[in-house]
Each structure stands twice: as C-alpha cells, then as structure tokens.
Design a protein around this motif. Structure first.
Motif, short mmCIF file in Angstrom:
data_model
loop_
_atom_site.label_atom_id
_atom_site.label_comp_id
_atom_site.label_asym_id
_atom_site.label_seq_id
_atom_site.Cartn_x
_atom_site.Cartn_y
_atom_site.Cartn_z
N VAL A 53 0.72 -1.08 -0.01
CA VAL A 53 -0.06 0.13 -0.09
C VAL A 53 0.90 1.44 -0.03
CG1 VAL A 53 -1.80 1.42 1.21
CG2 VAL A 53 -1.78 -1.32 1.02
N SER A 54 0.64 2.06 -0.82
CA SER A 54 1.24 3.49 -0.84
C SER A 54 0.19 4.58 -0.69
CB SER A 54 2.01 3.59 -2.21
OG SER A 54 2.61 4.83 -2.19
N VAL A 55 0.42 5.44 -0.18
CA VAL A 55 -0.75 6.69 0.13
C VAL A 55 -0.12 8.14 -0.30
CG1 VAL A 55 -1.72 8.11 1.84
CG2 VAL A 55 -1.54 5.49 2.29
N GLY A 56 -1.09 8.66 -1.19
CA GLY A 56 -0.72 10.09 -1.75
C GLY A 56 -1.84 10.92 -1.67
N SER A 57 -1.47 11.98 -2.25
CA SER A 57 -2.48 13.09 -1.95
C SER A 57 -3.35 13.13 -3.27
CB SER A 57 -1.99 14.66 -2.01
OG SER A 57 -0.94 14.67 -3.04
N GLY A 58 -4.02 12.10 -3.17
CA GLY A 58 -5.35 11.85 -4.30
C GLY A 58 -4.63 10.94 -5.53
N ILE A 59 -5.54 10.43 -6.21
CA ILE A 59 -5.08 9.77 -7.34
C ILE A 59 -4.16 10.49 -8.25
CG2 ILE A 59 -5.83 8.38 -9.65
CD1 ILE A 59 -7.97 7.06 -7.90
N ASP A 60 -4.58 11.86 -8.50
CA ASP A 60 -3.76 12.57 -9.26
C ASP A 60 -2.14 12.88 -8.84
OD1 ASP A 60 -6.25 13.37 -10.26
OD2 ASP A 60 -6.29 15.31 -9.75
N ASP A 61 -1.85 12.75 -7.59
CA ASP A 61 -0.41 12.65 -7.21
C ASP A 61 0.10 11.10 -7.59
OD1 ASP A 61 1.96 13.18 -5.73
OD2 ASP A 61 0.82 12.27 -3.87
N LEU A 62 -0.60 10.33 -7.36
CA LEU A 62 -0.07 8.74 -7.52
C LEU A 62 0.10 8.76 -8.81
CD1 LEU A 62 -2.48 7.06 -4.69
CD2 LEU A 62 0.05 7.24 -4.97
N LEU A 63 -0.69 9.03 -9.81
CA LEU A 63 -0.54 8.90 -11.13
C LEU A 63 0.96 9.65 -11.65
CD1 LEU A 63 -3.82 9.86 -13.01
CD2 LEU A 63 -3.09 7.67 -12.77
N GLY A 64 1.10 10.85 -11.14
CA GLY A 64 2.38 11.45 -11.61
C GLY A 64 3.54 10.79 -11.28
N LEU A 65 3.61 10.10 -9.59
CA LEU A 65 4.57 9.24 -9.33
C LEU A 65 4.94 8.07 -10.25
CD1 LEU A 65 3.87 9.36 -5.24
CD2 LEU A 65 5.69 10.61 -6.63
N VAL A 66 3.75 7.33 -10.41
CA VAL A 66 3.99 6.25 -11.39
C VAL A 66 4.59 6.65 -12.55
CG1 VAL A 66 2.84 4.30 -12.55
CG2 VAL A 66 2.29 4.81 -10.25
N VAL A 67 4.21 7.49 -13.21
CA VAL A 67 4.86 8.00 -14.50
C VAL A 67 6.32 8.32 -14.27
CG1 VAL A 67 4.82 9.70 -16.30
CG2 VAL A 67 2.78 8.55 -15.78
N ARG A 68 6.68 8.94 -13.27
CA ARG A 68 7.99 9.39 -12.79
C ARG A 68 8.97 8.33 -12.80
NH1 ARG A 68 9.75 13.13 -7.77
NH2 ARG A 68 12.02 13.18 -8.12
N VAL A 69 8.35 6.95 -12.15
CA VAL A 69 9.10 6.08 -11.85
C VAL A 69 9.20 5.22 -13.00
CG1 VAL A 69 8.93 3.96 -10.52
CG2 VAL A 69 8.46 5.91 -9.44
N PHE A 70 8.30 4.85 -13.77
CA PHE A 70 8.25 3.94 -14.93
C PHE A 70 8.46 4.34 -16.55
CE2 PHE A 70 6.08 1.56 -11.70
CZ PHE A 70 6.85 0.45 -11.87
N VAL A 71 8.48 5.54 -16.63
CA VAL A 71 8.41 6.28 -18.10
C VAL A 71 9.69 7.24 -18.31
CG1 VAL A 71 7.37 7.52 -19.88
CG2 VAL A 71 5.80 6.12 -18.25
N GLU A 72 10.62 6.67 -19.15
CA GLU A 72 11.71 7.48 -19.60
C GLU A 72 10.98 8.48 -20.65
OE1 GLU A 72 14.61 7.32 -18.24
OE2 GLU A 72 14.87 5.43 -17.81
#
Length: 367
Positions: free
Chosen positions: A89-108
C-alpha cells in the motif's frame, strides 16, 4: 509563450500552457457570480462521515505538528480493509498525485504510454510533464476499447496502460473477468494502472478482487468520491511491494496532511456511512435517467456518481453546456470524439437534482 531569459528544460519548453481542468471557482470569477448548482466535478453532494468530521476536528488541534511521513496508521488500515500486506500500500495526495509518481518511476522521456482518447486528462498531463509520449485509443460503444488498448500497447511497446473502471467520463464499466483477461494480453514489460476512483459505486462484478496482488497491475483508489473528502486530497495505490518501494524513493513524504490522514482513517471504518452515500447516488442516477428519457436526452448506464446525457451531436452538447453555465448550472462534458456529444452531470442531493432539472428544462425550451 516561454521566456528565453529562463533556462527551462527541453520538456517544459515544449509543453502547452494548459491544465487538466478549469475549476468551477475560475468559471465563477469569469461569470462574476457563483453557480446556483454545482454538479460538474463529481464531488460528493452527501458530505463526509460524522466519524471523519470528529476525527478531523481533533486533528486540527495538532495542526502545528507535522503529519506522519510514513502514513503508517492509514496504510495499515487500508491493508487490513483489503486483506493485503502493509508493504503493498502506498498513500498519496489523491490519485492525481499517485499517477504522477507512477509515470515518474516507469516512463523515460520519449517512451510511449497508452490510454483512451478522452479519458481522465490528469494522466496525460503527467505523461507530457515527464517527457513521455501518450498514444490514444478511441472509445468503442461508449466504453474503453480493451482490445484496442492491448493492441496499441503491443504496437507501441508501451510502458504503461491507463484504464479507469468504472470509467470517467462515461460512467460505463467492464466486469472483472474482462479486466483480468485484458491484463493477460498486455506485453510483458507493460504495467496496467487501474484507476478505481468510483469502485464503491460499481456493480459487484466490476472491481477484480484486491488480493492476491497482481505484479503488473497498480490499483488506485480515493477518498474523494464516496467518502466525500475531495478537498482533503488523499488516495492510495495497491501494488507489488517492489512498485511501492520505488514510489517511496520519489514521493513527497509530507504530502498527505495530518487532518486528511485522520479523516480517511475514520471514514474507512464508517462503512454504513459510505453505504448510505452509495444508496443515495443510486437513487439520483435513476432520477437522471428518467429526466433524460423525458427530455429526449438518453443517458448511459453508470456505475459512478455521475450520469452522461446524450445530446445527439457535439454542437448541441456544447450549446447545452454553455447555456447551462449561463443559467447557473456547473456541468462538464468530454472534449474528444465520439464522447463529445455527451454532457456529464454529478448526482446531487434531491434539492440540487430538482434545481438542475428545472434549469435544464428551461435551457432546452430556449433552444
């Protein structure tokens, strides 16, 4: 226009000066007066849990303290609620925040991602902001085209596929069995972001079981919809522990404030309150379907807290949207074909629904 005096990055220099949403407050400033009924942002019209309200008031007394950067209590509660381990489980400031984190982690920069044309725009906002290249697949029969998304992921060698189920902006959905089959068709190096912001309103066959964890699926949920805490900004992801560990490397550890943590924890425990909201929304969807039927504006089946009305043509939909706003009703509509003939209305309280219905009848009579 970018100012050459400043050393902006190549990515930022290439971005348009746009944001995913124009908020109702901005529209009210342009109008010079508030809206009479606010049913355009898919906020909950039914408030927050009394338990959450009490917990948040108590948390305000300690607002001079920093929040727990590990989100330990709410992470533990979410893990227990879904029957998954804490480390998933990971908690963020809304799905909007989490979407940005996932893109940052996986997309060059320069890598492709796949999403539906007209789907939730914040995902595209983050993809563009981190230098990714979005590839769009049109909706088919007013639903996400799972076959088309899978084919596009294979063709473009996509790193991520974004899918909301139930869907925003249509409200339609695919059953869990179809989602599982879709996941299996994705390329090996492609991850699926499954945005389930409206899961509480879904039919029982829509959300796949949360456990066991699927290694290539990142599930995202929020306290903004059924829990009514959109302004508090808190959501969460359930994913493989390795994915969560990667998000820990880049997330803003103080990004979810103390009051939001306390409210979400209490709201998660108040299952009867959430069930009452779901029942009220179901009644409102029925009201809207009957309203649309009587006015010649058929509605799409919805498993969310909003309903999409079919205006028949994009020109008519745009005219209805603009005229509704001039008459004081805030609603939104999709911008991309073939969904641009719809306008989308959040389920309000009975009083708000009555007011909206009156405004809509006035608008249609004038047209």
């Amino acid at each position: 226009m970018m100012d050459n005096r400043f050393p902006f990055t190549r990515i930022v220099r290439g971005l348009p000066a746009t944001v995913p949403f124009v908020g109702p407050e901005a529209l009210e400033r342009r109008r010079g007066e508030p809206f009479r009924v606010r049913v355009g942002a898919n906020e909950s019209a039914f408030g927050i849990s009394p338990l959450a309200r009490e917990a948040m008031f108590r948390a305000v007394e300690r607002l001079s303290w920093y929040n727990d950067p590990e989100n330990h209590e709410i992470r533990s509660a979410i893990a227990g609620f879904h029957g998954v381990p804490f480390e998933n489980v990971s908690v963020g400031s809304g799905i909007d925040d989490l979407l940005g984190l996932v893109v940052r982690v996986f997309v060059e920069p320069g890598e492709r991602v796949v999403t539906s044309l007209g789907a939730y725009p914040t995902f595209n906002y983050h993809v563009n902001g981190f230098g990714g290249l979005p590839h769009f697949v049109p909706y088919r029969d007013n639903r996400n085209d799972l076959e088309g998304l899978a084919e596009a992921a294979a063709k473009t060698d996509a790193r991520l596929v974004y899918l909301s189920n139930p869907d925003n902006p249509t409200g339609t959905w695919h059953p869990a069995a179809n989602i599982r089959a879709f996941e299996r068709t994705l390329p090996d190096r492609c991850l699926l972001i499954l945005d389930e912001a409206y899961s509480e309103f879904a039919t029982q066959d829509a959300p796949p079981p949360m456990a066991p964890i699927r290694p290539r699926v990142i599930r995202m949920r929020t306290f903004s919809k059924a829990h009514g805490m959109a302004g508090a900004r808190i959501g969460y992801a359930v994913a493989d522990a390795v994915v969560v560990e990667a998000l820990e490397k880049v997330r803003h550890h103080y990004g979810v404030n103390r009051v939001a943590q306390a409210g979400a924890l209490a709201s998660l425990e108040d299952t009867e309150f959430v069930a009452s909201v779901v029942r009220s929304v179901a009644e409102g969807r029925t009201d809207y379907a009957l309203l649309g039927e009587g006015l010649g504006l058929p509605t799409l089946p919805s498993a969310t807290n909003f309903v999409a009305f079919d205006a028949g043509t994009v020109d008519r939909a745009n005219t209805i949207l603009d005229t509704l706003q001039r008459h004081g009703a805030f609603v939104r509509k999709p911008a991309a074909a073939p969904l641009d003939r719809f306008f989308r209305v959040t389920v309000g309280t009975p009083e708000e629904r009555l007011l909206f219905a009156g405004i809509l009848r006035t608008v249609l009579a004038a047209l």
